[in-house]
Design a protein around this motif. Structure first.
Motif, PDB file in Angstrom:
ATOM      1  N   ALA A 174      70.150  58.376  97.746  1.00 36.97           N
ATOM      2  CA  ALA A 174      70.451  57.115  97.075  1.00 36.97           C
ATOM      3  C   ALA A 174      69.237  56.210  97.211  1.00 36.97           C
ATOM      4  O   ALA A 174      68.266  56.537  97.905  1.00 36.97           O
ATOM      5  CB  ALA A 174      71.692  56.464  97.708  1.00 36.97           C
ATOM      6  N   ASN A 175      69.278  55.054  96.532  1.00 41.13           N
ATOM      7  CA  ASN A 175      68.164  54.104  96.562  1.00 41.13           C
ATOM      8  C   ASN A 175      68.292  53.178  97.766  1.00 41.13           C
ATOM      9  O   ASN A 175      69.115  52.264  97.755  1.00 41.13           O
ATOM     10  CB  ASN A 175      68.154  53.255  95.282  1.00 41.13           C
TER      11      ASN A 175
ATOM     12  N   HIS B  43      75.369  51.706  99.648  1.00 34.27           N
ATOM     13  CA  HIS B  43      74.542  52.349  98.625  1.00 34.27           C
ATOM     14  C   HIS B  43      75.348  52.435  97.342  1.00 34.27           C
ATOM     15  O   HIS B  43      76.524  52.075  97.300  1.00 34.27           O
ATOM     16  CB  HIS B  43      74.056  53.730  99.075  1.00 34.27           C
ATOM     17  N   GLU B  44      74.721  52.902  96.266  1.00 37.26           N
ATOM     18  CA  GLU B  44      75.274  52.734  94.922  1.00 37.26           C
ATOM     19  C   GLU B  44      76.267  53.790  94.480  1.00 37.26           C
ATOM     20  O   GLU B  44      76.853  53.663  93.392  1.00 37.26           O
ATOM     21  CB  GLU B  44      74.131  52.681  93.902  1.00 37.26           C
TER      22      GLU B  44
ATOM     23  N   LYS C 286      69.623  47.904  92.242  1.00 33.31           N
ATOM     24  CA  LYS C 286      69.092  48.609  91.082  1.00 33.31           C
ATOM     25  C   LYS C 286      69.983  49.789  90.709  1.00 33.31           C
ATOM     26  O   LYS C 286      70.281  50.019  89.533  1.00 33.31           O
ATOM     27  CB  LYS C 286      67.674  49.084  91.374  1.00 33.31           C
ATOM     28  N   GLY C 287      70.431  50.535  91.716  1.00 27.39           N
ATOM     29  CA  GLY C 287      71.227  51.725  91.457  1.00 27.39           C
ATOM     30  C   GLY C 287      72.621  51.438  90.947  1.00 27.39           C
ATOM     31  O   GLY C 287      73.182  52.224  90.179  1.00 27.39           O
TER      32      GLY C 287
ATOM     33  N   THR D 125      69.751  49.412  96.228  1.00 24.54           N
ATOM     34  CA  THR D 125      71.173  49.546  95.911  1.00 24.54           C
ATOM     35  C   THR D 125      71.542  48.690  94.708  1.00 24.54           C
ATOM     36  O   THR D 125      72.290  49.128  93.822  1.00 24.54           O
ATOM     37  CB  THR D 125      72.031  49.181  97.127  1.00 24.54           C
TER      38      THR D 125
END
Length: 260
Positions: free
Chosen positions: A123-124, A56-57, A84-85, A82
């Motif tokens: 998270a995304n 995750h980001e 995108k983030g 992730t």
């Protein structure tokens, strides 16, 4: 297969999984220079890493990803959310090195199969990973507020797994964090406590007594290695299950290479 926790905790996360044909990094949440030095300490040249998978980001999982990709021209794989983030924080990564994966789907890479396991975190589209090769299986599951049936199944099938043991509930609730942060950490999109980890592994041990379990992502402020290990082992033993091989990811430094 071989496995090493390069770093695990709130200050940075990075795991190495090695098969006959591949060396994978799961997250690079520390500087690329630091990760390079820690790999070389294990006798592994950084340029031999064949892919980077991102969970995750958040920066403690991505801070070295962009530099690593650009320096070694290595592919980076993550979910759409992730990507995108982390787009702004990892910097420009050439398009030919960007690969999007789908959480819950398995992927083949010559001698291994890797699957992104959906987790529950703020998270995304976050995930953990499981890697299988030559009949052996490694799973890494951190940064999740609870353990799903899918996560549990992978843990019961693993030969080695990292499971989050982030905080001690009493230390967290009696500590200096604002209540909003305490609630976030304890919530369904936060982190597993020592007690959550202990209950999970007690259940896992009912069917998987031989695996090695490493306690991961320990909080610097709300846990200690000694307390995490004692709590989890006591809960497994208290449930009448064999404790077996339960160890720490050695917060702040790498573990030995585990041969699986």
């Amino acid at each position: 297969m071989r496995f090493c926790s390069i770093a695990s905790g709130s200050n940075g996360n990075c795991y190495l999984v090695e098969t006959g044909e591949h060396r994978l990094l799961l997250d690079i949440g520390l500087s690329a220079k630091t990760a390079e030095g820690m790999l070389r300490d294990k006798g592994i040249e950084p340029g031999t890493v064949t892919a980077v998978f991102v969970t995750h980001e958040h920066s403690d999982h991505t801070s070295g990803v962009g530099v690593w990709a650009r320096r070694y021209k290595v592919p980076v794989l993550a979910t759409a959310g992730t990507w995108k983030g982390m787009k702004k924080t990892v910097g420009e990564i050439p398009g030919e090195l960007q690969f999007e994966i789908i959480s819950g789907k398995g992927y083949r890479m010559s001698d291994l199969r890797i699957e992104a396991i959906p987790t529950s975190h703020d998270a995304n589209d976050p995930c953990g990973y499981t890697v299988e090769s030559e009949g052996r299986k490694v799973t890494v599951l951190t940064d999740t507020g609870f353990v799903t049936e899918r996560m549990f199944r992978h843990l019961t099938e693993s030969d080695l797994a990292v499971l989050e043991s982030n905080h001690d509930i009493d230390m967290l609730m009696n500590g200096p964090y604002p209540m909003s942060l305490k609630q976030r950490i304890r919530g369904n999109h936060g982190h597993l406590s020592n007690q959550d980890c202990g209950r999970t592994l007690a259940h896992v041990r009912e069917t998987n007594s031989g695996a090695t379990f490493l306690l991961g992502h320990l909080s610097e402020e709300n846990n200690t290695p000694e307390l995490a290990l004692k709590t989890v082992k006591d809960m497994v033993a208290g449930a009448g299950m064999p404790v077996g091989d339960i160890a720490l990811t050695c917060r702040g430094r790498s573990t030995d290479l585990f041969r699986i």
